[in-house]
Design an enzyme around this catalytic site. Structure first.
Site, PDB file in Angstrom:
ATOM      1  N   ARG A   4      -1.834 -14.858   5.163  1.00 54.16           N
ATOM      2  CA  ARG A   4      -2.351 -14.098   6.063  1.00 54.16           C
ATOM      3  C   ARG A   4      -1.550 -14.111   7.456  1.00 54.16           C
ATOM      4  O   ARG A   4      -1.354 -13.373   8.411  1.00 54.16           O
ATOM      5  CB  ARG A   4      -3.849 -14.759   6.283  1.00 54.16           C
ATOM      6  CG  ARG A   4      -4.552 -14.298   5.308  1.00 54.16           C
ATOM      7  CD  ARG A   4      -4.952 -12.955   5.120  1.00 54.16           C
ATOM      8  NE  ARG A   4      -5.651 -12.239   6.239  1.00 54.16           N
ATOM      9  CZ  ARG A   4      -6.166 -10.804   6.101  1.00 54.16           C
ATOM     10  NH1 ARG A   4      -6.099 -10.253   4.975  1.00 54.16           N
ATOM     11  NH2 ARG A   4      -6.772 -10.409   7.025  1.00 54.16           N
ATOM     12  N   THR A  32      -4.960  -7.331  11.281  1.00 57.06           N
ATOM     13  CA  THR A  32      -5.132  -6.012  10.419  1.00 57.06           C
ATOM     14  C   THR A  32      -4.782  -4.669  11.532  1.00 57.06           C
ATOM     15  O   THR A  32      -4.294  -3.890  10.756  1.00 57.06           O
ATOM     16  CB  THR A  32      -6.670  -6.023  10.224  1.00 57.06           C
ATOM     17  OG1 THR A  32      -6.991  -7.095   9.531  1.00 57.06           O
ATOM     18  CG2 THR A  32      -7.330  -4.614   9.563  1.00 57.06           C
ATOM     19  N   HIS A  78      -2.184  -5.148   1.710  1.00 66.05           N
ATOM     20  CA  HIS A  78      -3.329  -5.850   1.476  1.00 66.05           C
ATOM     21  C   HIS A  78      -3.134  -7.247   1.365  1.00 66.05           C
ATOM     22  O   HIS A  78      -1.799  -7.664   0.411  1.00 66.05           O
ATOM     23  CB  HIS A  78      -4.298  -5.511   0.263  1.00 66.05           C
ATOM     24  CG  HIS A  78      -5.156  -6.193   0.052  1.00 66.05           C
ATOM     25  ND1 HIS A  78      -6.343  -6.368   0.790  1.00 66.05           N
ATOM     26  CD2 HIS A  78      -5.072  -7.407  -0.827  1.00 66.05           C
ATOM     27  CE1 HIS A  78      -7.302  -7.496   0.233  1.00 66.05           C
ATOM     28  NE2 HIS A  78      -6.462  -8.090  -0.906  1.00 66.05           N
ATOM     29  N   ARG A  86       2.724  -6.532   9.302  1.00 68.42           N
ATOM     30  CA  ARG A  86       2.190  -5.423   9.901  1.00 68.42           C
ATOM     31  C   ARG A  86       2.824  -5.248  11.574  1.00 68.42           C
ATOM     32  O   ARG A  86       2.956  -4.119  12.077  1.00 68.42           O
ATOM     33  CB  ARG A  86       0.784  -5.751   9.949  1.00 68.42           C
ATOM     34  CG  ARG A  86       0.262  -5.411   8.594  1.00 68.42           C
ATOM     35  CD  ARG A  86      -1.311  -6.084   8.567  1.00 68.42           C
ATOM     36  NE  ARG A  86      -1.941  -5.611   7.342  1.00 68.42           N
ATOM     37  CZ  ARG A  86      -3.339  -6.321   7.001  1.00 68.42           C
ATOM     38  NH1 ARG A  86      -3.515  -7.305   7.679  1.00 68.42           N
ATOM     39  NH2 ARG A  86      -3.780  -5.683   5.921  1.00 68.42           N
ATOM     40  N   LYS A 123       0.941  -1.308   0.048  1.00 69.95           N
ATOM     41  CA  LYS A 123       0.090   0.121  -0.042  1.00 69.95           C
ATOM     42  C   LYS A 123       0.822   1.203   0.011  1.00 69.95           C
ATOM     43  O   LYS A 123       2.082   1.325   0.146  1.00 69.95           O
ATOM     44  CB  LYS A 123      -0.830  -0.047   1.040  1.00 69.95           C
ATOM     45  CG  LYS A 123      -2.022  -1.024   1.140  1.00 69.95           C
ATOM     46  CD  LYS A 123      -2.792  -1.104   2.639  1.00 69.95           C
ATOM     47  CE  LYS A 123      -3.855  -1.898   2.524  1.00 69.95           C
ATOM     48  NZ  LYS A 123      -4.497  -2.005   4.077  1.00 69.95           N
ATOM     49  N   ASN A 169      -1.562   0.091   7.313  1.00 68.11           N
ATOM     50  CA  ASN A 169      -0.916  -1.166   7.931  1.00 68.11           C
ATOM     51  C   ASN A 169      -0.209  -2.028   6.680  1.00 68.11           C
ATOM     52  O   ASN A 169       0.013  -3.152   6.763  1.00 68.11           O
ATOM     53  CB  ASN A 169      -2.046  -2.101   8.493  1.00 68.11           C
ATOM     54  CG  ASN A 169      -3.225  -2.299   7.337  1.00 68.11           C
ATOM     55  OD1 ASN A 169      -3.109  -1.812   6.224  1.00 68.11           O
ATOM     56  ND2 ASN A 169      -4.350  -2.956   7.742  1.00 68.11           N
TER      57      ASN A 169
HETATM   58  P1  GDP Z   1      -7.359  -6.706   5.808  1.00 72.04           P
HETATM   59  O1  GDP Z   1      -7.996  -7.875   5.045  1.00 72.04           O
HETATM   60  O2  GDP Z   1      -6.631  -7.221   6.974  1.00 72.04           O
HETATM   61  O3  GDP Z   1      -6.708  -5.676   5.431  1.00 72.04           O
HETATM   62  O4  GDP Z   1      -8.738  -6.232   6.730  1.00 72.04           O
HETATM   63  P2  GDP Z   1     -10.342  -5.609   6.085  1.00 72.04           P
HETATM   64  O5  GDP Z   1     -10.466  -6.324   4.813  1.00 72.04           O
HETATM   65  O6  GDP Z   1     -11.144  -5.873   7.242  1.00 72.04           O
HETATM   66  O7  GDP Z   1      -9.842  -4.180   5.946  1.00 72.04           O
HETATM   67  C1  GDP Z   1      -9.434  -3.431   4.688  1.00 72.04           C
HETATM   68  C2  GDP Z   1      -8.423  -2.302   5.159  1.00 72.04           C
HETATM   69  O8  GDP Z   1      -9.538  -1.205   5.734  1.00 72.04           O
HETATM   70  C3  GDP Z   1      -7.263  -2.483   6.375  1.00 72.04           C
HETATM   71  O9  GDP Z   1      -6.435  -3.256   5.865  1.00 72.04           O
HETATM   72  C4  GDP Z   1      -7.493  -1.090   6.904  1.00 72.04           C
HETATM   73  O10 GDP Z   1      -6.411  -0.556   6.082  1.00 72.04           O
HETATM   74  C5  GDP Z   1      -8.585  -0.483   6.836  1.00 72.04           C
HETATM   75  N1  GDP Z   1      -9.494  -0.798   7.845  1.00 72.04           N
HETATM   76  C6  GDP Z   1     -10.070  -1.795   8.307  1.00 72.04           C
HETATM   77  N2  GDP Z   1     -10.847  -1.775   9.379  1.00 72.04           N
HETATM   78  C7  GDP Z   1     -10.475  -0.370  10.059  1.00 72.04           C
HETATM   79  C8  GDP Z   1     -11.197   0.322  10.788  1.00 72.04           C
HETATM   80  O11 GDP Z   1     -11.911  -0.071  11.435  1.00 72.04           O
HETATM   81  N3  GDP Z   1     -10.651   1.792  10.993  1.00 72.04           N
HETATM   82  C9  GDP Z   1     -10.039   2.162  10.071  1.00 72.04           C
HETATM   83  N4  GDP Z   1      -9.597   3.490  10.362  1.00 72.04           N
HETATM   84  N5  GDP Z   1      -9.488   1.479   9.048  1.00 72.04           N
HETATM   85  C10 GDP Z   1      -9.810   0.253   8.956  1.00 72.04           C
END
Ligand code: GDP
Length: 194
Positions: free
Chosen positions: A120, A126, A160, A137, A11, A157
């Site tokens: 993962r 995350t 993706h 991360r 990212k 973080n």
């Molecule tokens: P990932 O698969 O671990 O990347 O997580 P998700 O698919 O749930 O979320 C996608 C991305 O959205 C994450 O990697 C974060 O950059 C962002 N994100 C997810 N949840 C939150 C949240 O609750 N607050 C904020 N500010 N960003 C979030």
């Protein structure tokens, strides 16, 4: 057993911090095969298609935020103007669209046995503070979910990583055309999988 495909995106925060090579190395050194790699500015249409516009995804992201608010005694209505998980998930998705276009991103398709679980595991949680040391991360991000929510931006973080076998297939097909993907066998497979 069949190999799985997964999409990794380095990212904008990691690209701008010069971490592209270091992060790519982690996936290479575990033994996954890089079958596609490109560096480009993401367009909003692809980012919109990338993060599912489903209530299931919005709710997952929204619930995480609500749980976090509850644990910290923060009123979600002050930060998000709502306490509805789906609405919060939609807000996070709109932030992600802007964030992904901040700088070029490094987009990588990888392949391997149990590839999804491996990526993962290597990526870590995350939320950086919950990501174990040794994970990408855990090692390379110190962003806080509270700060991110207050600043109305996604967690920075670093990467993706596809999180299901189906998403891996779908995401690789979304970001790469068939002629951008390569099929070959790594030399170490002869030793690892005799
Ligand atoms: P990932 O698969 O671990 O990347 O997580 P998700 O698919 O749930 O979320 C996608 C991305 O959205 C994450 O990697 C974060 O950059 C962002 N994100 C997810 N949840 C939150 C949240 O609750 N607050 C904020 N500010 N960003 C979030």
């Amino acid at each position: 057993m069949k190999k799985q495909k997964a999409l990794i995106i380095i990212k904008p925060d990691a690209v701008q911090r010069g971490l592209s090579g270091t992060i790519t190395k982690r996936f290479e050194q575990v033994g996954l095969t890089i079958i596609g790699l490109k560096f480009q500015k993401a367009d909003s249409k692809t980012v919109i298609a990338h993060y599912p516009s489903t209530d299931v995804w919005f709710e997952k992201v929204g619930k995480r935020t609500l749980n976090n608010c509850a644990a910290k005694g923060v009123d979600p209505k002050i930060v998000f103007k709502t306490d509805d998980a789906v609405a919060i998930g939609k807000q996070v998705k709109s932030w992600l669209i802007t964030y992904f276009q901040e700088s070029p991103v490094l987009i990588m398709a990888v392949e391997g046995y149990e590839c999804i679980e491996i990526i993962r595991k290597i990526s870590g949680n995350t939320i950086p503070v919950l990501a174990a040391p040794g994970t990408i991360r855990g090692d390379f991000s110190h962003d806080s979910i509270d700060l991110a929510n207050e600043a109305m931006r996604p967690l920075r973080n670093t990467i993706h990583a596809s999180d299901t076998i189906e998403d891996g297939e779908k995401e690789v097909a979304l970001w790469f055309t068939p002629d951008e993907l390569f099929s070959y066998v790594r030399a170490d497979e002869k030793i690892m999988f005799p």
